[in-house]
Design a protein around this motif. Structure first.
Motif, PDB file in Angstrom:
ATOM      1  N   SER A 217      -0.551   4.124   0.212  1.00 16.96           N
ATOM      2  CA  SER A 217      -1.000   2.871   0.834  1.00 16.96           C
ATOM      3  C   SER A 217      -1.956   3.140   1.989  1.00 16.96           C
ATOM      4  O   SER A 217      -2.640   2.239   2.440  1.00 16.96           O
ATOM      5  N   MET A 218      -2.004   4.357   2.431  1.00 15.53           N
ATOM      6  CA  MET A 218      -2.755   4.611   3.662  1.00 15.53           C
ATOM      7  C   MET A 218      -3.090   6.095   3.730  1.00 15.53           C
ATOM      8  O   MET A 218      -2.294   6.946   3.341  1.00 15.53           O
ATOM      9  N   VAL A 219      -4.356   6.340   4.170  1.00 13.79           N
ATOM     10  CA  VAL A 219      -4.728   7.716   4.477  1.00 13.79           C
ATOM     11  C   VAL A 219      -5.077   7.745   5.963  1.00 13.79           C
ATOM     12  O   VAL A 219      -5.888   6.961   6.421  1.00 13.79           O
ATOM     13  N   ALA A 230     -11.295  11.049   1.708  1.00 13.12           N
ATOM     14  CA  ALA A 230      -9.972  11.284   1.136  1.00 13.12           C
ATOM     15  C   ALA A 230      -9.428  10.019   0.505  1.00 13.12           C
ATOM     16  O   ALA A 230      -8.845  10.058  -0.587  1.00 13.12           O
ATOM     17  N   ALA A 231      -9.662   8.873   1.196  1.00 18.47           N
ATOM     18  CA  ALA A 231      -9.142   7.624   0.642  1.00 18.47           C
ATOM     19  C   ALA A 231      -9.830   7.303  -0.667  1.00 18.47           C
ATOM     20  O   ALA A 231      -9.217   6.807  -1.607  1.00 18.47           O
ATOM     21  N   GLY A 232     -11.148   7.648  -0.724  1.00 15.38           N
ATOM     22  CA  GLY A 232     -11.889   7.360  -1.943  1.00 15.38           C
ATOM     23  C   GLY A 232     -11.434   8.215  -3.106  1.00 15.38           C
ATOM     24  O   GLY A 232     -11.603   7.855  -4.264  1.00 15.38           O
ATOM     25  N   SER A 235      -6.982   8.116  -6.764  1.00 16.31           N
ATOM     26  CA  SER A 235      -7.266   7.374  -7.990  1.00 16.31           C
ATOM     27  C   SER A 235      -6.504   6.060  -7.965  1.00 16.31           C
ATOM     28  O   SER A 235      -5.455   5.959  -7.331  1.00 16.31           O
ATOM     29  N   PRO A 236      -7.073   5.070  -8.628  1.00 18.25           N
ATOM     30  CA  PRO A 236      -6.477   3.734  -8.550  1.00 18.25           C
ATOM     31  C   PRO A 236      -5.012   3.716  -8.982  1.00 18.25           C
ATOM     32  O   PRO A 236      -4.195   3.014  -8.378  1.00 18.25           O
ATOM     33  N   GLU A 237      -4.685   4.526  -9.962  1.00 18.06           N
ATOM     34  CA  GLU A 237      -3.287   4.451 -10.413  1.00 18.06           C
ATOM     35  C   GLU A 237      -2.329   5.042  -9.375  1.00 18.06           C
ATOM     36  O   GLU A 237      -1.163   4.766  -9.389  1.00 18.06           O
ATOM     37  N   PRO A 244      -6.109   2.792  -1.086  1.00 16.31           N
ATOM     38  CA  PRO A 244      -5.386   2.989   0.161  1.00 16.31           C
ATOM     39  C   PRO A 244      -6.251   2.646   1.372  1.00 16.31           C
ATOM     40  O   PRO A 244      -7.477   2.793   1.330  1.00 16.31           O
ATOM     41  N   ALA A 245      -5.605   2.192   2.397  1.00 18.66           N
ATOM     42  CA  ALA A 245      -6.313   1.897   3.626  1.00 18.66           C
ATOM     43  C   ALA A 245      -6.698   3.197   4.307  1.00 18.66           C
ATOM     44  O   ALA A 245      -5.922   4.147   4.323  1.00 18.66           O
ATOM     45  N   ALA A 246      -7.914   3.241   4.799  1.00 18.18           N
ATOM     46  CA  ALA A 246      -8.342   4.402   5.558  1.00 18.18           C
ATOM     47  C   ALA A 246      -8.140   4.105   7.040  1.00 18.18           C
ATOM     48  O   ALA A 246      -8.721   3.169   7.566  1.00 18.18           O
TER      49      ALA A 246
END
Lengths: 659, 264, 259
Positions: A217-219, A230-232, A235-237, A244-246
């Protein structure tokens, strides 16, 4: 006067004196009276059960036995234990027949049962004592102790009947009680319940690992490009929601604590490499996953770094530093509470890298901790797993516990502990499994207080005070396959019905220190210690057999109690080459070996001792000296020493010649 | 009764003879040191344990001591011819043998009891570490067990000496006496019991067979009097009475036969 | 048939009363006749010397009188009342070496009941000087004197002495003869065996010549000399003995006292 008349008179007088032995009635026990219970050698219910009952004000029926061949009075918590102590062949062989048996007399104390069946007495009355054969026992009522159902003794038949009538029970006398007890088989199982406990640990680890599959949920990081990259990459799954929120600390959130507070339950918060000021509280089921030792949570040297107050929290791939140095919490006031409560208040509330409170099924994995006080403290948290974790404490004893389960059943595995006081300090942590860890340079590797049914298996311990130290009076612990070396004491035990099997203790001052009753010691390799095996038990009813005890300066240091015989079903231990031969080739030397006897002990080295060991006199002594062990000077005899080692390969690695 | 007077004088002569024979003194001293030593070697703090430690060695040593002291009592005088001179005096042969027996018995009993005092002193003086915080109580172990053991052993020693006296009365030469004495000790210690062992093949062996061997009778007496009261498992049976009766019978029969043979 | 009777004190002077009365006594060992049909009496106050060759039955005869053997046939009657009747000195007297001379006599004294004056007895046999010496330190002669002292314990009226003079030096031998003479003078009967004919010469009131189990002559020495027509006892014995010729008296004995 003739000399012969004079001498004859003296002889006659001596014979008269000897004849007085005929008129003395020996050992009928009539003259014996009960002693204060705290002056007996106590056994029976575990220290935990007794302590719990005492705290709650519940009655545990007690008994005390005066044995014909043992000078100390043995006290039993619980009528079952008492009956066992009176009837069990092992006790009778060791201590003789009971001269007198006393039990609590509940008559006139007006006992009542709580809803759970615990027995309470009004006004905290202390029951007196009565002879067991004069007592009446109420059975079949809901009455129980923390250990299970119990019979209740009354000195007065009418009182017993009244209680039985009120609680749907029946009344039996002492004989009747013993017969009932005899119906139950009390099979001595020499196999420790390792597999079963390993399975529980496996399941527990598997369940805790469930936290690792949570969506991210969060990086969190300190450098925006890195965080966004990193958040990018998530992967969506793997992500909770779309992505995830950066979160960049100092910009998107003031602190790590504030960021974590925002994370939804049952998600993963990724912490990028970097140093985080952390005095963190986790109150939701979250997974905090770092990148390894580059992700550093720094407590700044004040207090506990991560406090977890939710079940199923996972802390993985982190490094935690800057833990406060308060070993113990502050007692708000000395309210005179019980010792274990004080332990709870102080030990449980010292500074820690991670404190888990009401955090069942939480996971600490691949976390590296440097701490001047505690590493991971678990309070009231069952199913917690600490694994692949490394705790480095301070040198000397100023540090504290690396892992401290209290009222928590947990698994500690595949971890390294170096420095500090105790690697694992289990306090009321029944069923805890400690396996495959490496421990060095601290006080105790595993420290058991009031903790039963543990499994301590396959741990490697080096250069400590005591490798595995079981204290208080727990039951059912299994210490299996550990390897303790270069320490003051390898393994030290207490309690009952425990197992110490397949361990290696080498190059310690004392290899194995036996303080238990009715426990099994089997298949251990005890080599190159100052003292191989030390007996400290006052109730020597242990089965010590099929151990390899070789190359120690002294094979055995006898206890303070009595003679002990170490063999089971005609199989003793391997002591190296001992006097005697095995004529029938069954692998057992047909001559008892006394590891505490100077002649036997030196038979291998000194030709004099060797020749003496084979003397008819020595053989003659053999005959009877194993009789009446309870009256014997403390010593150990192995009636069936083995000709060959049980684990020759282990001995070979120690360069102990096996001949 | 004039018999009693000369019985005492005969006893006195035997008593002094033993005390003035260095070899016998050495044997006696050896016995005391050995038995006392066994007690101290065991170093036990309990009388029962001590009894069990001493049982076998004492059972072996008492016949040796008794035969050493007794086998020349009559034989020596017969060989030298002095017995013939004594026979010209107006005394009764059986009283003379009784005197001889009593004089030597005082020595044997004295040594046996002395050795027990020595061995027994280990118990009260052994400093087994006491746990002061734990209540202790008198176990079934008691000096009474040891006293009973001493009493039974004294009776056994008397029987062994009576048999030795019989051997002494029966033998006609030193060599024959030595052979008989050796045979007597071996028979007591090994032979009779071996025969009994052979007989105990079936399940039901009458307790009375114990009476056939003085050693077995003595042993069963000790087991019943000193060992059984403490809870060490000993099969029940009228062994104390039987053992005592058997030993007394051996004593009386041996002495009676000795008097008949001695005065021939 | 054998009988043994206690002699009754009769109204006769001691000299005439038969202290020892042997009637038709026969004895055999293992079927071998040792004595046959021997009869004699020895009155009180008499010293009777039993002489004869070795193996002639002297010792057997003495042992019969001392009640150490039961005769196969005949009777032996010895005078005396309840106490010790025969004082006996064995051919090889032996005593326990562990005791002193005085203790030994004291022991034998205790066997006869009355308190024995040990000193007086030792004085009579001349052993006072060695009263405290252990028996194993005595010479052979002294041991024989101790045996004599032993024989005197209990004041018997009959003495049976088997070779009392053997091994005594001349002084001792003279003393022995004096003691024996004194006993006879007190009215006691002394029956002794000897090879030493000088002794016989000097003290015998009566000689009993035994040969091959038979009493071949009995009577005062003078009678025997007359009967044999000899001038010396030696010759008389040779003449009266069964085989004539030598009767096996060893030549040394002709010299009388042996050192």
């Amino acid at each position: 006067m003739r000399t012969v008349t004079l001498a004859g008179a003296v002889v006659l007088l001596a014979l008269l004196v000897a004849g007085s032995g005929l008129v003395v009635d020996t050992g009928d026990g009539e003259q014996l009276s009960p002693v204060a219970f705290d002056r007996t050698l106590t056994t029976g219910l575990t220290g935990v059960d007794v302590e719990q009952a005492r705290e709650a004000g519940y009655v545990v029926p007690r008994g005390q036995v005066f044995y014909s061949q043992y000078e100390y009075v043995v006290g039993y918590y619980g009528t079952d234990a008492l009956v066992t102590g009176v009837s069990h062949p092992r006790h009778r062989a060791q201590f003789g027949r009971p001269l007198a048996v006393f039990v609590n007399d509940l008559a006139g104390t007006d006992p009542a049962l709580t809803d759970e069946g615990y027995v309470t007495l009004p006004d905290a009355a202390a029951p007196g004592w009565t002879r067991a054969e004069d007592a009446w026992f109420v059975v079949g009522t809901p009455a129980r102790t923390p250990a299970g159902p119990t019979a209740l003794p009354f000195g007065d038949r009418a009182a017993a009947r009244a209680f039985a009538a009120a609680h749907d029970g029946s009344v039996v006398d002492w004989e009747g009680l013993r017969e009932r007890r005899a119906d139950r088989t009390d099979a001595v199982d020499h196999e420790p319940p390792v597999a079963e406990r390993q399975r529980w640990a496996d399941r527990t680890v598997e369940r805790a690992h469930g936290t690792l599959d949570r969506p991210v949920s969060m990086v969190v990081g300190t450098d925006r490009p890195a965080v966004e990259t990193a958040a990018g990459r998530v992967s969506p799954e793997d992500a909770a929601g779309d992505a995830p929120a950066a979160v960049v600390l100092g910009e998107d959130a003031p602190t790590l604590a504030a960021a974590v507070d925002r994370a939804p339950a049952n998600t993963t918060v990724r912490l990028l490499a970097g140093r985080y000021d952390a005095n963190l509280s986790v109150g939701r089921p979250l997974t905090l996953a770092g990148t390894g030792t580059d992700t550093v949570l720094d407590g700044g040297g004040d207090g506990t770094v991560v406090t977890v107050s939710s079940p199923a929290v996972a802390l993985t791939d982190l490094r935690i530093v800057g833990v406060g140095d308060a070993n113990a919490g502050q007692l708000e006031s000395d309210d005179g509470s019980a010792w274990d409560r004080r332990i709870r208040l102080t030990y449980g509330y010292g500074d820690a890298a991670v404190r888990l409170h009401d955090a069942d099924r939480s996971l600490v994995e691949n976390v590296r901790i440097d701490t001047p006080s505690n590493g991971v403290v678990a309070l009231d948290s069952d199913g917690v797993v600490v694994r692949e974790t490394q705790v480095t404490g301070t040198d000397g004893l100023s540090g504290f516990m690396s892992v401290l389960p209290m009222y928590s059943r947990m698994v500690v595995e595949d971890s390294r502990f170096d420095g500090g006081r105790d690697a694992v300090y289990a306090h009321y942590a029944d069923g805890t499994v400690v396996r495959d860890n490496h421990v060095e340079d601290l006080r105790f590797g595993f420290h058991d207080m009031y903790t039963s049914d543990t499994l301590v298996v396959n741990n490697t311990v080096r250069d400590v005070n005591t490798g595995i130290y079981v204290m208080t009076r727990p039951a059912g612990n299994a210490v299996v396959g550990n390897d303790v070396r270069n320490s003051s004491v390898g393994i030290s035990t207490a309690g009952t019905a425990s197992y110490v099997t397949g361990n290696v203790v080498a190059n310690n001052e004392v290899g194995l220190s036996i303080g238990t009753a009715r426990s099994t010691y089997r298949g251990n390799t005890v080599v190159d210690n100052g003292v191989g095996v030390r007996s400290t038990t006052m109730l020597p009813t242990n089965d010590v057999f099929e151990n390899d005890v070789v190359g120690n300066d002294r094979p055995v240091s006898p206890g303070t109690a009595t003679l002990e015989s170490w063999a089971v079903d005609g199989r003793g231990n391997y002591w190296g080459a001992v006097p005697g031969v095995d004529r029938d080739g069954d692998g057992v030397v047909e001559r008892a070996y006394r590891p505490t006897d100077p002649v036997d002990r030196n038979a291998r080295r000194s030709p004099v001792a060797n020749a003496l060991a084979y003397s008819p006199a020595a053989r003659m002594f053999d005959q009877f000296q194993q009789a009446a062990p309870g009256l014997r000077r403390p010593s150990v005899v192995d009636p069936a020493p083995l000709t060959d080692p049980v684990h020759p390969n282990r001995l070979e690695t120690h360069n102990v010649s096996v001949s | 009764m004039s018999e009693l007077r000369y019985v005492a004088d005969v006893a006195e002569r035997e008593f002094r003879t033993v005390l003035r024979t260095p070899t016998l003194l050495a044997v006696g001293l050896g016995y005391v040191v050995l038995v006392g030593g066994i007690g101290w070697l065991g170093g036990t703090g309990a009388y029962l344990a001590l009894v069990l430690d001493l049982l076998t060695p004492v059972e072996l040593l008492v016949p040796v001591l008794s035969f050493a002291v007794g086998y020349r009592a009559l034989l020596g005088d017969r060989e030298s011819g002095e017995l013939e001179t004594i026979r010209t005096y107006p005394i009764a042969g059986h009283w003379y043998v009784v005197g001889v027996y009593l004089g030597r018995a005082v020595v044997v009993l004295g040594l046996v009891l002395l050795s027990f005092v020595l061995a027994g002193s280990v118990v009260p003086t052994s400093d087994t570490a006491q746990l002061s915080v734990v209540a202790s109580h008198p176990t079934a172990d008691s000096p009474a067990l040891y006293l009973r053991y001493a009493l039974a052993t004294a009776l056994f020693a008397l029987v062994a000496l009576a048999i030795a006296t019989l051997v002494s009365a029966a033998a006609r030469s030193t060599r024959g006496g030595l052979a008989l004495a050796t045979g007597g000790v071996v028979a007591l210690v090994v032979g009779l019991d071996s025969a009994l062992l052979g007989s105990v093949s079936g399940e039901h062996v009458p307790t009375a067979v114990l009476a056939l061997s003085p050693n077995s009778a003595y042993r069963s007496l000790v087991l019943e009097l000193s060992v059984a009261p403490t809870g060490v498992a000993v099969p029940e049976g009228p062994t104390a009475l039987l053992g005592t009766a058997a030993l007394l019978a051996w004593l009386a029969a041996s002495l009676a036969l000795a008097t008949r043979l001695a005065w021939r | 048939m054998s009988t043994r009777q206690t002699g009754r004190a009769e109204e006769q002077p001691a000299e005439q009363r038969p202290a020892v009365e042997v009637t038709d006594v026969s004895h055999s060992f293992d079927g071998l006749d040792v004595l046959g049909d021997v009869s004699f009496t020895v009155p009180g106050g008499t010293v009777a010397c039993v002489v004869g060759p070795n193996g002639s039955g002297k010792t057997t005869l003495l042992r019969l009188v001392a009640d150490l053997l039961e005769p196969d046939a005949g009777s032996v009657t010895v005078a005396g009342d309840g106490g010790r009747r025969v004082g006996y000195l064995a051919q090889q007297p032996a005593f326990r070496r562990q005791f002193t001379v005085a203790e030994t006599v004291g022991f034998y004294g205790s066997l006869v009941g009355d308190a024995t004056d040990v000193d007086a007895v030792l004085d009579r046999v001349g052993l006072s000087a060695v009263a405290d010496r252990r028996v194993d330190a005595l010479s052979g002669g002294m041991r024989r004197l101790l045996g004599l002292a032993q024989a005197m314990v209990g004041d018997p009226s009959v003495f049976v002495l088997d070779e009392p003079a053997t091994g005594l030096d001349p002084t001792m031998a003279r003393h022995l003869r004096e003691v024996i003479g004194a006993l006879a003078a007190d009215g006691d009967a002394v029956l002794l065996s000897t090879h030493d004919l000088h002794t016989v010469d000097r003290i015998a009131d009566m000689v009993l010549l035994v040969d091959r189990g038979e009493l071949v002559a009995a009577g005062p020495p003078a009678e025997l000399l007359a009967e044999a027509g000899a001038t010396t006892l030696d010759d008389a014995i040779e003449t009266l003995g069964h085989g004539g010729g030598t009767v096996g008296v060893s030549p040394g004995l002709h010299g009388g006292d042996r050192a």
